[in-house]
Design a protein around this motif. Structure first.
Motif, PDB file in Angstrom:
ATOM      1  N   VAL A  10       0.867  -1.173   0.000  1.00  0.00           N
ATOM      2  CA  VAL A  10       0.000   0.000   0.000  1.00  0.00           C
ATOM      3  C   VAL A  10       0.905   1.225   0.000  1.00  0.00           C
ATOM      4  O   VAL A  10       1.682   1.438   0.929  1.00  0.00           O
ATOM      5  N   PHE A  11       0.823   1.995  -1.065  1.00  0.00           N
ATOM      6  CA  PHE A  11       1.616   3.213  -1.229  1.00  0.00           C
ATOM      7  C   PHE A  11       0.757   4.382  -0.770  1.00  0.00           C
ATOM      8  O   PHE A  11      -0.295   4.644  -1.353  1.00  0.00           O
ATOM      9  N   ILE A  12       1.199   5.072   0.273  1.00  0.00           N
ATOM     10  CA  ILE A  12       0.460   6.213   0.815  1.00  0.00           C
ATOM     11  C   ILE A  12       1.196   7.471   0.376  1.00  0.00           C
ATOM     12  O   ILE A  12       2.330   7.711   0.788  1.00  0.00           O
ATOM     13  N   MET A  13       0.565   8.252  -0.495  1.00  0.00           N
ATOM     14  CA  MET A  13       1.145   9.494  -0.964  1.00  0.00           C
ATOM     15  C   MET A  13       0.597  10.639  -0.110  1.00  0.00           C
ATOM     16  O   MET A  13      -0.611  10.787   0.029  1.00  0.00           O
ATOM     17  N   LEU A  14       1.520  11.423   0.447  1.00  0.00           N
ATOM     18  CA  LEU A  14       1.134  12.523   1.326  1.00  0.00           C
ATOM     19  C   LEU A  14       1.192  13.854   0.585  1.00  0.00           C
ATOM     20  O   LEU A  14       1.910  13.988  -0.407  1.00  0.00           O
ATOM     21  N   THR A  15       0.452  14.829   1.080  1.00  0.00           N
ATOM     22  CA  THR A  15       0.415  16.141   0.434  1.00  0.00           C
ATOM     23  C   THR A  15       1.772  16.821   0.442  1.00  0.00           C
ATOM     24  O   THR A  15       2.035  17.699  -0.370  1.00  0.00           O
TER      25      THR A  15
END
Length: 85
Positions: A10-15
């Motif tokens: 699971v790739f979590i891209m942050l702002t």
């Protein structure tokens, strides 16, 4: 016959532009965390825990309001089928 993934990345891209990767054993495990922890607090600026099961003594927390995108990718760790003609 379709192969069954061994786990899911699971790739979590942050702002902020950062990207974190965590693994879940099953898609149902990810869906439970996503719908039970992340989505209900989507606009929250308080930290929530992200489960990291494969690393002993390490943990990660994120602010749900800073999640820009999530990508889920199946991981197949078994042998590769090859044709040897």
């Amino acid at each position: 016959m379709a192969r069954k993934p061994d786990s899911y990345s699971v790739f979590i891209m942050l702002t902020s532009g950062h990207r974190e990767v965590v693994r879940f054993t099953t898609i149902q495990e990810f869906q439970k965390w996503y719908s039970g922890e992340l989505m209900p607090k989507a606009d929250d600026t308080n930290f929530i825990s992200v489960p990291i099961k494969n690393v002993q003594g390490e943990y990660m927390v994120i602010r749900p309001s800073n999640v820009a995108a999530i990508r889920v990718e199946p991981v197949f760790e078994g042998s590769i089928d090859r044709d040897f003609d």
